[in-house]
Design a protein around this motif. Sequence first.
Motif, PDB file in Angstrom:
ATOM      1  N   GLU A  85       0.826  -1.212   0.000  1.00 30.59           N
ATOM      2  CA  GLU A  85       0.000   0.000   0.000  1.00 30.59           C
ATOM      3  C   GLU A  85       0.859   1.259   0.000  1.00 30.59           C
ATOM      4  OE1 GLU A  85      -3.999  -1.915   2.122  1.00 30.59           O
ATOM      5  OE2 GLU A  85      -2.851  -0.419   3.226  1.00 30.59           O
ATOM      6  N   GLN A  86       1.951   1.216   0.743  1.00 26.88           N
ATOM      7  CA  GLN A  86       2.802   2.410   0.789  1.00 26.88           C
ATOM      8  C   GLN A  86       3.550   2.609  -0.529  1.00 26.88           C
ATOM      9  OE1 GLN A  86       2.436   4.705   2.909  1.00 26.88           O
ATOM     10  NE2 GLN A  86       1.025   3.436   4.090  1.00 26.88           N
ATOM     11  N   ILE A 128       2.313   2.045  -3.433  1.00 23.97           N
ATOM     12  CA  ILE A 128       1.318   2.737  -4.261  1.00 23.97           C
ATOM     13  C   ILE A 128       1.234   4.200  -3.837  1.00 23.97           C
ATOM     14  CG2 ILE A 128      -1.131   2.874  -4.842  1.00 23.97           C
ATOM     15  CD1 ILE A 128       0.179   0.436  -6.029  1.00 23.97           C
ATOM     16  N   GLN A 129       1.090   4.412  -2.543  1.00 21.96           N
ATOM     17  CA  GLN A 129       0.927   5.785  -2.034  1.00 21.96           C
ATOM     18  C   GLN A 129       2.100   6.664  -2.467  1.00 21.96           C
ATOM     19  OE1 GLN A 129      -1.667   7.021  -0.381  1.00 21.96           O
ATOM     20  NE2 GLN A 129      -0.820   9.025   0.098  1.00 21.96           N
ATOM     21  N   LEU A 130       3.315   6.155  -2.331  1.00 25.19           N
ATOM     22  CA  LEU A 130       4.486   6.991  -2.625  1.00 25.19           C
ATOM     23  C   LEU A 130       4.694   7.179  -4.127  1.00 25.19           C
ATOM     24  CD1 LEU A 130       7.039   5.944   0.145  1.00 25.19           C
ATOM     25  CD2 LEU A 130       5.270   7.691   0.189  1.00 25.19           C
ATOM     26  N   GLY A 179       2.199   7.949  -5.902  1.00 27.29           N
ATOM     27  CA  GLY A 179       1.186   8.946  -6.243  1.00 27.29           C
ATOM     28  C   GLY A 179       0.268   8.460  -7.345  1.00 27.29           C
ATOM     29  N   GLY A 180      -0.246   9.413  -8.134  1.00 29.47           N
ATOM     30  CA  GLY A 180      -1.223   9.096  -9.169  1.00 29.47           C
ATOM     31  C   GLY A 180      -0.809   7.932 -10.058  1.00 29.47           C
ATOM     32  N   MET A 181       0.450   7.901 -10.450  1.00 28.92           N
ATOM     33  CA  MET A 181       0.901   6.848 -11.348  1.00 28.92           C
ATOM     34  C   MET A 181       0.780   5.468 -10.698  1.00 28.92           C
ATOM     35  SD  MET A 181       1.467   8.190 -14.151  1.00 28.92           S
ATOM     36  CE  MET A 181       2.213   6.836 -15.056  1.00 28.92           C
ATOM     37  N   GLY A 182       0.818   5.434  -9.379  1.00 28.65           N
ATOM     38  CA  GLY A 182       0.745   4.160  -8.677  1.00 28.65           C
ATOM     39  C   GLY A 182      -0.607   3.478  -8.810  1.00 28.65           C
ATOM     40  N   VAL A 183      -1.658   4.279  -8.999  1.00 24.83           N
ATOM     41  CA  VAL A 183      -3.003   3.701  -9.042  1.00 24.83           C
ATOM     42  C   VAL A 183      -3.493   3.475 -10.469  1.00 24.83           C
ATOM     43  CG1 VAL A 183      -3.748   4.444  -6.770  1.00 24.83           C
ATOM     44  CG2 VAL A 183      -3.974   6.002  -8.684  1.00 24.83           C
ATOM     45  N   GLY A 243       1.736  -1.500  -9.647  1.00 25.84           N
ATOM     46  CA  GLY A 243       0.387  -1.993  -9.388  1.00 25.84           C
ATOM     47  C   GLY A 243       0.307  -3.508  -9.444  1.00 25.84           C
ATOM     48  N   PHE A 302       1.923  -4.971  -6.388  1.00 26.60           N
ATOM     49  CA  PHE A 302       1.023  -4.752  -5.243  1.00 26.60           C
ATOM     50  C   PHE A 302      -0.106  -5.778  -5.254  1.00 26.60           C
ATOM     51  CE2 PHE A 302      -2.942  -2.251  -4.074  1.00 26.60           C
ATOM     52  CZ  PHE A 302      -2.845  -2.514  -2.718  1.00 26.60           C
TER      53      PHE A 302
END
Lengths: 379, 379, 398, 398
Positions: A331-332, A334-336, A338-342, A349, A352
Amino acid sequence: MDLNLSDEQRLLRESAERFVAESYDADHRRKMANDPLGYSPAVWKQFAELGWLALPVAEEFGGLGGGAVEIGILMEAFGRGLVSEPYVATVVLGAALIDRCGRPAQKQASLPKIADGSLKLAFAHSERAARFDLAKVATVANKTAQGWRLAGNKIAVLDGHAADEIIVSAHLHDHHGPSGRIGLFLVPATAPSLIISDYPRLGGGHACNIELSDVHLPEDALLGDGHDALPAIEWAVDRAMAALGAEAVGIMQTLLDTTLEYTKIRKQFGRPLSANQVIRHRLADMAMQVDEARSMALRAALKVDVAPVERARAASGAKAKIGKCARFVGEQSIQLHGGMGVTEELEVGAYFKRLVAFDTLFGGSAHHYARHAQLGRTA
Amino acid sequence: MDLNLSDEQRLLRESAERFVAESYDADHRRKMANDPLGYSPAVWKQFAELGWLALPVAEEFGGLGGGAVEIGILMEAFGRGLVSEPYVATVVLGAALIDRCGRPAQKQASLPKIADGSLKLAFAHSERAARFDLAKVATVANKTAQGWRLAGNKIAVLDGHAADEIIVSAHLHDHHGPSGRIGLFLVPATAPSLIISDYPRLGGGHACNIELSDVHLPEDALLGDGHDALPAIEWAVDRAMAALGAEAVGIMQTLLDTTLEYTKIRKQFGRPLSANQVIRHRLADMAMQVDEARSMALRAALKVDVAPVERARAASGAKAKIGKCARFVGEQSIQLHGGMGVTEELEVGAYFKRLVAFDTLFGGSAHHYARHAQLGRTA
Amino acid sequence: MDLTFNAEERAFQSEVRGFIAKNLTEEMKRATALTPSVFSDPDIGMAWQRALHKQGWGAPGWPVEYGGPAWTPAQRWIFETESARAGVPNVNVMGVKMVGPVIIGFGSPEQKNFYLPRILSGEDYWCQGYSEPGSGSDLSSLKTRAVRDGDDYIINGTKIWTTHAHHANRMFALVRTSDGPRQQDGISFILIDMKTPGIKTRPILTIGGDHEVNQVFFDDVRVPVANRVGEEGKGWTYGKYLLEFERGSGIASAKLREGLKAIADLAASDLTGRAIDSADIATRISEVEVDIDALEMTELRVLSALQTGQNPGAVSSILKLRNSEIRQAVTRLGVDVIGHDALAVEPMRPLYRLNHEPAIPEDMLTVVPEYLNGRAYTIFGGTSEIQRDIIAKMMLGI
Amino acid sequence: MDLTFNAEERAFQSEVRGFIAKNLTEEMKRATALTPSVFSDPDIGMAWQRALHKQGWGAPGWPVEYGGPAWTPAQRWIFETESARAGVPNVNVMGVKMVGPVIIGFGSPEQKNFYLPRILSGEDYWCQGYSEPGSGSDLSSLKTRAVRDGDDYIINGTKIWTTHAHHANRMFALVRTSDGPRQQDGISFILIDMKTPGIKTRPILTIGGDHEVNQVFFDDVRVPVANRVGEEGKGWTYGKYLLEFERGSGIASAKLREGLKAIADLAASDLTGRAIDSADIATRISEVEVDIDALEMTELRVLSALQTGQNPGAVSSILKLRNSEIRQAVTRLGVDVIGHDALAVEPMRPLYRLNHEPAIPEDMLTVVPEYLNGRAYTIFGGTSEIQRDIIAKMMLGI
């Protein structure tokens, strides 16, 4: 007491890491994600040539007689590449169950073929109503004059679509009714009245649901001689959890490396993300959790063959702890990012998602902490 | 729907805050901490004069007929000053139990005296083996020709040392044996065969264990007419938890203010602690949790008189959530004060300890989340 | 103090319930329940917007003169709560809640006359052009440039995370018209017809497998200067106004509660082997429910303050943070509740119009995509890290 | 790879067990169990040190030539584990583990000859003068000053958090002998006789009610220059060496495991109404046990690396962090396990020599003080925040 790798183990690690780095790149992963099979038969052949399919198989059946530590070394490297070949289904679960439960003829028929890559297996055990309780099996095997008649529904069968034969668990019913014992059956994937509903699995690979409506099997489809297979199932699943734990460590390590790199490069408000103390501490926590997960995966591997309660506690402890670490690190990451992570634009992704799948497989952290506690009281 | 304070409520808040700011300073607290009584009878008299002891008592008994919101306003101010007078024991628990269970004569005998400050009460209910289960009472009241004979052991009786009379819960046994009902008895603190072991309570105030070995009581020591008192006990404890929740909010607010101030002033590595992003975010989280706790305390107060399940869920939800916030805010206040935080040199430690005591009182967060879940399924 | 509604408020509640009962079709409800992205697809969302508009409720936050219903904050609360409870479609907010208020606040009379009715009726479908690939939370570092050429601007650059750009016929965008001493200077607020030549849209699939956002490219796109809202170079002020709006406007607890209810129902069902019988799942449901209770009370406290004209203070960041964190807790609980079935990926969309039998029960289909997409809540609109920076600065003065 | 001990190691394990069985009295055991502060009081701790010394085990980490036992890392592990399991006294580490290695590494022959035997035998009792009221985690900002006067230094200033200063006859201290360009420069490492005129000690009660630390004041305290260890102005290097030692030397998992066991025993007892029957308590015991398993494995991995002469890398901060966080989890679990009885404060010390019946069962007496005192673990020796800074910098390069 020595936790250093032996020379053979070091060689295995190097060859596995080299293979993944050279042959299992982002392009390959993207191809596999859109492939209807989800893995590559050519890669499977390479695995056979490298001796990885023979790794845990006993030498008398053409194997290398390796242990859980060697499997873990391989799985960690597989995690780094997000390998999607049905290794756990065939080599970790399938070979172990046949080795432990099969009669000599059954072992002779299957194990050498697993080792040389000509036989792929899957293990169909979970059922929706059972949740993660391994002892809860509603599928029934009725004894008939000709052999057995199986009926029931299995879900979340890892890589069942790839299997030549599926090991199906069922409650044994003889002429007197329920025997109270669980049996394991070797069912050809092509058996009539067997409906396989295949689906792509979160984070790579496939799984399927299997409907068995009166599947007729010969007498000798039953592995072994009718003893209760539950202890063997628990043993095999504990092994699988240790192996998957090592894979999760590889995934986490890649996420940590990738995320660390990203925070050094990505600039916001005129400076790299990593200039923020909150980000630095987050990454420190991620690094610590990867380290803890690595310790636990190794511990579970080193304890796969000790007495059942200690083994099960080590396996559940590892599954629970690594699952917790995996969720945090995933989860972190993805969070770090930012937008590209989701999005599906970056590979973070996919890594994750594989961790989310890991946490779910064979029961999540809460389930395994509870099992650990329960076992502690019976110990 | 209106959550703004009325003019009367605003006045009450102002007078309570003023009283605490002016009369309840660090010197006073230090004195109370070393005082064998742990509170000040003079302050109690002031409470009576200010009308605070009469606050929840019905007007017909010389009270002001205030509700839980008013109690909460007072308690939050008490929290800011770490007030150690036996307000919850006497006014919140004691008065409520008598009001709900007592016969008219019993109310007439006690409530006016609570309101004017001449009667202090305590509620002896908890037992070691019962843990936090309010329904589990091993103390027994046997019916005798003359009245009742009580035997049992109570622990963690809030401010029992200060009480003139102690409300003791016991399982009623009549001539046929156990009745299955719990009764409440008004026991004079001076009753023979009553052994009170007083101790200073974590974070201020006192508590005691009480040993009742054949305490003989007259017939009318039983509050009410022998109906099961468990629903009243649950109701009163839910009220007490709402009140204590408001007190915890006051404590947390003071800790937040103090810690914020400290991090601005304290310099490390040439700059204030608050220059560290990690510290700033920590304080932001603390501020958020204080705000959430405030919302929950208010919610519990606004629901003390709704239907039992909804009331109990609101009370348990508040106790659980505020407890969780209290631990976080308390522990982080200590952490951010560094070495000085873990000594008795600063007051932050005393505030922290009161929060630990709050979390324990009537059951911690886990207990109340479990109760909340249980009630949700019966709802 | 009073948590209950008065007679007037209860009457309004009945009216809202009546409206919903009459207008919400089973199809809309099912489509909404089976949409794992933030907003309903336009066919579903705009059908609801039209029904609201017909009732005079098309734009709850707007002043009466532009078609707002003149609700009190309590009425607004009741409307949102009842809507969430019933599961009405999630109308894309870009029109009514985002660009509408800016046009009302800063637009010319012509712009108001032209755009506002088309927003209300659903004739126009808007998207927002703020973020750019390099900007992230540092929004004002945007680089898309509008160069004046006679009565037009010529726009070049790219926008990203553009929700429903593939459906929208209009975009409101922040573009750089000049370079000021601070990077917030020289930004203008422009309304763009999406059919203008030179605009290209590239889909971006979310981690949950949904096509909701896009990247939009501008290649010499010619937009009349008359499409600028307010003064040239003051766009940052208008845009920030919107962001505040986005953070603070939420009455989020009602939707969270319905989301949790759906998960709790799954947990109590045989489909999950009664997951709720595990102490962990039962307790976590309570933990999340209590967190929602706390958020609801905070929202109601803000509401009460607004009701009497008080300024509730800088709580918008707290509301945004808690909403996003609780949403993530709910969706994560969902994944744990469905257990084995979380492994199944259903790549087809929309989920309410699959042309095959899915591998897992329909009620589970959105669980994993919502968890995955939900990771974005702590990123978009200012990351949680940024929100904590803001809380520390604005509320604590550090 | 092998988690089990070989024959040699098992033999040593038996030897250690035999030694403990012979030397650990019931009184020592009870006193240790009932001590909620870090170190045993000197009468208990030094009795154990003398027994160890008699066996030749008085200083496990020292080279053989100074009296060390020449253990392998695995033997060291076995010794620490068996000691923790048996509940031996917690000998104050300031002598053997802190000042000893510095004297060995940087002291003069005279200093070695004089001090080392007295440390081994327990004749000297040491305290550490590092921290000062203003310094906190920024240790090198220290202000206590030593001014050269002939063959003496004259010391003025104050030290704080001085563990057992009220028992010690010697202190090793960092003092400022000159001002360098960096604040780490000009610091010297000095050995001080606590009976020297001008030294005053003020007790500081911990939050748990224990007198373990002190503030020490120096008012024109005259110390021979010969008491300086190593070069003048190089004290920071020696001091840092010690801090590394303090962070990394821990074989902490065995003690944590015993601490958890005590809490789990309480939870399974009727004294707590069988707290373990609550799912929350049972699960948390497992969570903490697993965390200890992970820490133990990390310690063993470090040990294996050391065994073959490898450098295990910068893991000392990780070990320190995890040890302190797990310790806090254990003690907090304790508070939740004893429930109502956590309200009771017992102010008298030592708890193993109370002259009255305590309000709660003896097995519970240390629970709350240990929780409260345990808050210090994430503060002393570099806060957890500092440790994370170090991990980010040293391990991740950011």
